[in-house]
Write a protein that holds these residues in place. Structure first.
Motif, short mmCIF file in Angstrom:
data_model
loop_
_atom_site.label_atom_id
_atom_site.label_comp_id
_atom_site.label_asym_id
_atom_site.label_seq_id
_atom_site.Cartn_x
_atom_site.Cartn_y
_atom_site.Cartn_z
N PRO A 228 0.54 -1.04 -0.10
CA PRO A 228 -0.21 0.21 -0.66
C PRO A 228 1.04 1.23 0.07
CG PRO A 228 -1.08 -1.64 1.24
CD PRO A 228 0.66 -1.81 0.94
N GLY A 229 0.25 2.82 -0.63
CA GLY A 229 0.87 3.77 -0.98
C GLY A 229 2.64 3.59 -2.02
N GLY A 230 2.64 2.12 -2.80
CA GLY A 230 3.91 2.32 -3.34
C GLY A 230 3.21 2.26 -4.82
N SER A 231 3.73 2.20 -5.93
CA SER A 231 3.73 2.40 -7.49
C SER A 231 3.78 1.19 -7.95
CB SER A 231 4.26 3.76 -7.41
OG SER A 231 4.23 4.85 -6.76
N LEU A 232 3.03 1.08 -9.24
CA LEU A 232 3.59 -0.15 -10.61
C LEU A 232 3.19 0.61 -12.12
CD1 LEU A 232 4.03 -2.91 -10.20
CD2 LEU A 232 2.34 -3.26 -10.27
N THR A 233 3.91 0.58 -12.98
CA THR A 233 3.32 0.41 -13.93
C THR A 233 3.58 -0.19 -15.08
OG1 THR A 233 4.67 2.82 -13.92
CG2 THR A 233 3.76 1.97 -15.75
N LEU A 234 1.70 0.06 -15.90
CA LEU A 234 1.42 -1.52 -17.09
C LEU A 234 1.07 -0.79 -17.77
CD1 LEU A 234 -1.97 -2.65 -15.23
CD2 LEU A 234 -0.18 -3.57 -14.61
N SER A 235 1.92 -1.63 -19.24
CA SER A 235 1.95 -1.68 -20.74
C SER A 235 1.22 -2.15 -21.62
CB SER A 235 4.07 -1.07 -20.76
OG SER A 235 3.85 -0.57 -19.61
N CYS A 236 0.70 -1.74 -22.85
CA CYS A 236 -0.01 -2.18 -23.29
C CYS A 236 0.31 -2.15 -24.29
CB CYS A 236 -1.49 -2.52 -22.93
SG CYS A 236 -2.40 -3.47 -24.41
N ALA A 237 0.69 -3.19 -25.49
CA ALA A 237 0.99 -2.82 -27.12
C ALA A 237 0.35 -3.67 -28.07
CB ALA A 237 2.62 -3.27 -27.13
N ALA A 238 -0.64 -2.96 -28.96
CA ALA A 238 -0.80 -3.56 -30.22
C ALA A 238 -0.24 -4.20 -30.99
CB ALA A 238 -2.09 -2.17 -30.20
N SER A 239 -0.84 -5.69 -31.08
CA SER A 239 0.35 -6.16 -32.32
C SER A 239 0.21 -5.68 -34.14
CB SER A 239 -0.48 -7.34 -32.45
OG SER A 239 -2.30 -7.63 -33.15
N GLU A 240 -1.10 -4.45 -34.51
CA GLU A 240 -0.97 -3.56 -35.29
C GLU A 240 -0.65 -1.81 -35.63
OE1 GLU A 240 -4.63 -6.64 -36.23
OE2 GLU A 240 -4.89 -4.50 -37.51
N SER A 241 -0.54 -2.07 -37.10
CA SER A 241 -0.55 -0.19 -37.22
C SER A 241 -2.62 0.31 -36.75
CB SER A 241 -0.18 0.39 -37.91
OG SER A 241 0.97 0.10 -38.17
N LEU A 242 -2.50 0.97 -35.41
CA LEU A 242 -3.84 1.54 -35.39
C LEU A 242 -4.34 2.59 -36.59
CD1 LEU A 242 -3.41 1.23 -31.78
CD2 LEU A 242 -4.53 -0.68 -33.25
N PRO A 243 -5.64 2.87 -36.69
CA PRO A 243 -6.24 4.11 -37.27
C PRO A 243 -5.68 4.98 -36.89
CG PRO A 243 -7.67 3.15 -37.05
CD PRO A 243 -6.93 2.23 -36.56
N SER A 244 -6.06 6.07 -37.43
CA SER A 244 -6.08 7.15 -36.71
C SER A 244 -6.46 7.43 -35.42
CB SER A 244 -5.85 8.80 -37.89
OG SER A 244 -7.17 9.04 -38.24
N PHE A 245 -8.31 7.28 -35.32
CA PHE A 245 -8.90 7.70 -34.42
C PHE A 245 -9.18 6.55 -33.97
CE2 PHE A 245 -12.23 9.36 -32.28
CZ PHE A 245 -12.75 7.87 -31.25
#
Length: 116
Positions: free
Chosen positions: A14-31
């Motif tokens: 408790p009180g600590g920090s954590l970072t989550l990351s996520c990567a998409a497997s393909e190029s995404l459209p602009s929106f």
């Protein structure tokens, strides 16, 4: 469906920090919209934070001021920086992607446990 690969979950005090990351497997459209949801046993999946490709954000009230979402459109990634973590933040966190005309894609989920 677009494949989403998450990383960064784990055990933190408790009180600590954590970072989550996520990567998409393909190029995404602009929106598009990328973000994070979480779920605990017996409860519905809930929004944590989302970020539009144009930069707009939306946070759950329970995480405002403690979590920060960011993304790199060039790399098709989204990150969730979590600080001042509380035991009630314990959940499986899921990366989410919404594409116009293609609906939702979900990551496999990553466990975040906040405990002393």
């Amino acid at each position: 469906q677009v494949q989403l690969v998450e990383s960064g979950g784990g055990l933190v005090q408790p009180g600590g920090s954590l970072t989550l990351s996520c990567a998409a497997s393909e190029s995404l459209p602009s929106f598009n919209v990328m973000g994070w949801y979480r779920q605990t046993p017996g409860k519905q999946r809930e929004l944590v934070a989302i970020m539009f490709s144009g930069g707009g954000t939306n946070y759950a009230d329970s995480v405002k001021g403690r979590f920060t979402i960011s993304r790199d459109n060039a790399k098709n990634t989204v990150r969730l920086q979590m600080s001042s973590l509380k035991p009630e933040d314990t959940a499986v966190y899921y990366c989410n992607l919404v594409l116009p005309g293609r609906g939702n894609s979900w990551g496999q989920g990553t466990q975040v446990t906040v405990s002393s």
